[in-house]
Design a protein around this motif. Structure first.
Motif, short mmCIF file in Angstrom:
data_model
loop_
_atom_site.label_atom_id
_atom_site.label_comp_id
_atom_site.label_asym_id
_atom_site.label_seq_id
_atom_site.Cartn_x
_atom_site.Cartn_y
_atom_site.Cartn_z
N GLU A 87 0.84 -1.29 -0.07
CA GLU A 87 0.03 -0.01 -0.08
C GLU A 87 0.86 1.25 -0.06
OE1 GLU A 87 -3.05 2.15 2.85
OE2 GLU A 87 -2.72 0.17 3.20
N VAL A 88 1.93 1.28 0.96
CA VAL A 88 2.70 2.50 0.86
C VAL A 88 3.64 2.69 -0.36
CG1 VAL A 88 4.58 3.55 2.32
CG2 VAL A 88 2.79 2.25 3.41
N TYR A 89 4.35 1.56 -0.69
CA TYR A 89 5.62 1.76 -1.85
C TYR A 89 5.06 1.19 -3.21
CZ TYR A 89 7.87 2.95 2.44
OH TYR A 89 8.27 3.51 3.50
N GLY A 90 3.71 0.41 -3.51
CA GLY A 90 3.69 -0.14 -4.73
C GLY A 90 2.56 0.50 -5.51
N LEU A 91 1.97 1.67 -5.28
CA LEU A 91 0.93 2.19 -6.07
C LEU A 91 1.38 2.74 -7.34
CD1 LEU A 91 -1.01 4.79 -3.72
CD2 LEU A 91 -2.03 3.16 -5.19
N ASP A 92 2.84 2.90 -7.57
CA ASP A 92 3.29 3.12 -9.04
C ASP A 92 3.73 2.04 -9.96
OD1 ASP A 92 2.94 6.02 -8.78
OD2 ASP A 92 4.75 6.29 -7.83
N ASN A 93 3.47 0.74 -9.10
CA ASN A 93 3.97 -0.50 -10.04
C ASN A 93 2.68 -1.34 -9.68
OD1 ASN A 93 6.56 0.63 -8.59
ND2 ASN A 93 7.25 -0.52 -10.28
N TRP A 94 1.65 -1.14 -10.58
CA TRP A 94 0.20 -1.33 -10.47
C TRP A 94 0.28 -2.85 -10.61
CZ3 TRP A 94 -4.37 0.98 -9.45
CH2 TRP A 94 -5.78 0.47 -9.66
N ASP A 95 0.65 -3.41 -11.72
CA ASP A 95 0.55 -5.07 -11.83
C ASP A 95 1.33 -6.00 -10.91
OD1 ASP A 95 -0.81 -4.51 -14.05
OD2 ASP A 95 0.79 -4.58 -15.55
N GLU A 96 2.47 -5.57 -10.52
CA GLU A 96 3.35 -6.44 -9.56
C GLU A 96 2.51 -6.34 -8.16
OE1 GLU A 96 6.17 -4.81 -12.69
OE2 GLU A 96 4.54 -3.96 -11.56
N ILE A 114 -0.62 -5.48 -7.30
CA ILE A 114 -1.92 -6.43 -7.34
C ILE A 114 -1.78 -7.83 -7.42
CG2 ILE A 114 -3.92 -6.84 -8.78
CD1 ILE A 114 -3.90 -3.93 -7.48
N GLU A 115 -0.81 -8.48 -8.25
CA GLU A 115 -0.23 -9.73 -7.73
C GLU A 115 0.21 -9.94 -6.43
OE1 GLU A 115 2.11 -13.25 -7.74
OE2 GLU A 115 2.62 -11.26 -7.49
N ALA A 116 0.76 -9.09 -5.97
CA ALA A 116 1.35 -9.34 -4.62
C ALA A 116 0.16 -9.40 -3.63
CB ALA A 116 2.33 -8.15 -4.03
N LEU A 117 -0.68 -8.30 -3.52
CA LEU A 117 -2.02 -8.28 -2.60
C LEU A 117 -2.88 -9.46 -2.79
CD1 LEU A 117 -2.87 -4.43 -3.21
CD2 LEU A 117 -1.79 -5.56 -1.24
N GLU A 118 -2.80 -10.13 -4.06
CA GLU A 118 -3.56 -11.23 -4.19
C GLU A 118 -2.99 -12.41 -3.31
OE1 GLU A 118 -4.35 -14.38 -7.89
OE2 GLU A 118 -4.56 -12.46 -8.17
N TYR A 119 -1.51 -12.54 -3.40
CA TYR A 119 -0.71 -13.54 -2.86
C TYR A 119 -0.75 -13.15 -1.32
CZ TYR A 119 3.15 -16.04 -1.31
OH TYR A 119 4.11 -17.16 -0.83
N PHE A 120 -0.75 -12.26 -0.76
CA PHE A 120 -0.44 -11.67 0.50
C PHE A 120 -1.77 -11.98 1.35
CE2 PHE A 120 3.10 -8.69 -0.29
CZ PHE A 120 4.08 -9.98 0.15
N THR A 121 -2.98 -11.76 0.87
CA THR A 121 -4.27 -11.83 1.48
C THR A 121 -4.38 -13.37 1.73
OG1 THR A 121 -6.62 -10.83 1.34
CG2 THR A 121 -5.79 -12.26 -0.65
N GLN A 122 -3.87 -14.45 1.03
CA GLN A 122 -4.17 -15.67 1.37
C GLN A 122 -3.36 -15.98 2.77
OE1 GLN A 122 -3.85 -18.34 -2.23
NE2 GLN A 122 -3.23 -16.52 -3.33
N PHE A 123 -2.71 -14.97 3.25
CA PHE A 123 -2.05 -15.49 4.61
C PHE A 123 -2.48 -14.62 5.75
CE2 PHE A 123 0.60 -16.43 1.27
CZ PHE A 123 1.03 -17.96 1.25
N SER A 124 -3.17 -13.48 5.28
CA SER A 124 -3.74 -12.66 6.38
C SER A 124 -5.02 -11.83 5.78
CB SER A 124 -2.70 -11.63 6.88
OG SER A 124 -3.11 -10.80 7.89
N THR A 125 -4.59 -10.53 5.60
CA THR A 125 -5.79 -9.94 4.56
C THR A 125 -5.33 -8.63 4.00
OG1 THR A 125 -8.00 -8.82 4.76
CG2 THR A 125 -6.56 -8.54 6.62
N SER A 126 -5.63 -8.32 2.63
CA SER A 126 -5.30 -7.11 2.01
C SER A 126 -6.31 -6.04 1.92
CB SER A 126 -4.58 -7.51 0.44
OG SER A 126 -3.51 -8.43 0.43
N GLU A 127 -7.40 -6.29 2.83
CA GLU A 127 -8.63 -5.61 2.54
C GLU A 127 -8.40 -4.17 2.74
OE1 GLU A 127 -11.02 -5.88 6.61
OE2 GLU A 127 -10.13 -7.83 6.07
N PHE A 128 -7.29 -3.78 3.76
CA PHE A 128 -7.07 -2.35 3.81
C PHE A 128 -6.19 -1.70 2.68
CE2 PHE A 128 -7.50 -4.05 7.98
CZ PHE A 128 -8.55 -3.68 8.52
#
Length: 360
Positions: free
Chosen positions: A94-103, A105-119
């Motif tokens: 969230e803090v450092y990835g807004l300018d690297n959209w594709d990478e 979004i793929e990371a948020l999809e991955y990380f949410t499977q272990f905790s949550t990316s809802e915020f």
């Protein structure tokens, strides 16, 4: 609760995080990382402030670009599976990835499977709502329940602890195709999120949610459960259209009598009240029985709070007697004040009887 949650991010967690990074990235300066973490403000930081502080300190310590950092964090995220502490990984995105959209979004999809990316997804919605809503729609068909839940939870207009999505508060129509994909989801975890999303929307557009509820009602038990939980705020407010969806229509043949309550009590005591309920209807009647108390606030004004008592079908001519206790001990969520209070009995959204009592 927030105090307990922030304490999850304690010295043991920081040590575990440092060790996990060090194992995958031997040149990681764990001493510098911990020095940055434990500054003069650390002990005073609230939950979300601690999470953000950890992300910033991590970024200051990792000598790598975003893509490299994400690959490193992906390796260690599974070690923090199933707990709130795992939100540091999507927070970093969230803090450092807004300018690297594709990478990102793929990371948020991955990380949410272990905790949550809802915020963490919410700044992406604000930056490019159309693109993000298409992503949510895709995620709503994902095989992983955590990713499907992210499609609903991430698009909630009023997510608690999350940034409000003002455009979706004004026009929630882009959310509905996502929820439609999830309305029969096999996961209760996902269905709860769908219901909470609908309940968010009722705060600004009750008529839209009621239209959807009318279309969905009766499909199956899971969808009916979503609808009932999704319109719970409307039902509490006595919205007749919402209540009638589940058979709780106003009925003049349901009577409340003999309502009595403790006349006077002291803060810390227990209020006891009782009443009689009788049906004079010629057919069975579905009832939703609630009571609300007009609590006195610090400024002397009243603040009503609704409590659910029972739901059942009453037979023709049947009588029931209810007795209930209500604590007046101070809570972290509610402080009591002296003055005249009122308790009212509500049946199917209609106030049937009330009586006053005093708190001193």
């Amino acid at each position: 609760m927030a105090e307990e949650l922030r304490n999850l991010f304690n010295q043991d967690f920081i040590n575990n995080l440092s060790n996990a990074i060090k194992q995958e990235y031997p040149s990681f300066d764990d001493h510098l990382f911990q020095t940055l973490i434990y500054n003069d403000q650390w002990d005073e930081l609230a939950l979300k402030q601690r999470v953000r502080h950890i992300s910033i300190c991590l970024h200051q310590t990792l000598a790598m670009n975003l893509i490299e950092a994400l690959e490193l964090l992906k390796k260690i995220a599974p070690q923090f599976k199933g707990g709130l502490t795992g939100i540091i990984f999507p927070d970093y995105v969230e803090v450092y990835g807004l300018d690297n959209w594709d990478e990102s979004i793929e990371a948020l999809e991955y990380f949410t499977q272990f905790s949550t990316s809802e915020f963490a997804v919410r700044p992406f919605v604000i930056k490019n709502q159309s693109l993000m809503m298409n992503q949510f729609l895709e995620w709503s068909k994902h095989q992983n329940e955590h990713v499907r839940r992210l499609a609903s939870e991430g698009s909630r207009p009023r997510l608690p602890w999350g940034s409000a999505l003002s455009n979706l508060k004004k026009d929630p129509s882009p959310i509905f195709p996502i929820l439609d994909n999830l309305k029969e989801d096999p996961s209760l975890y996902v269905r709860k999120s769908v219901a909470n999303n609908l309940n968010d929307i009722t705060k600004d557009h009750p008529e839209l949610v009621l239209d959807i509820a009318q279309k969905w009602i009766g499909d199956n038990n899971e969808t009916n459960w979503i609808i009932k939980k999704g319109i719970r705020t409307l039902m509490k407010k006595g919205n007749q259209q919402a209540l009638e969806l589940f058979g709780f229509a106003n009925n003049p043949n349901i009577h409340i009598t003999d309502l009595v309550a403790t006349n006077t009590l002291t803060i810390g005591d227990t209020l006891t009240f009782s009443f009689h309920l009788q049906s004079t209807d010629e057919k069975p009647t579905k009832l939703r029985i609630e009571y609300f108390i007009d609590f006195i606030k610090a400024n002397g004004k009243h603040s009503p709070k609704l409590f659910k008592l029972a739901e059942y079908v009453i037979a023709p001519g049947e009588k029931k007697v209810y007795t209930k206790n209500q604590s007046f001990k101070d809570l972290t969520t509610r402080k009591h004040y002296p003055g005249k209070h009122r308790i009212s009995i509500v049946v199917n959204g209609e106030m049937k009887d009330s009586t006053d009592f005093f708190v001193k």
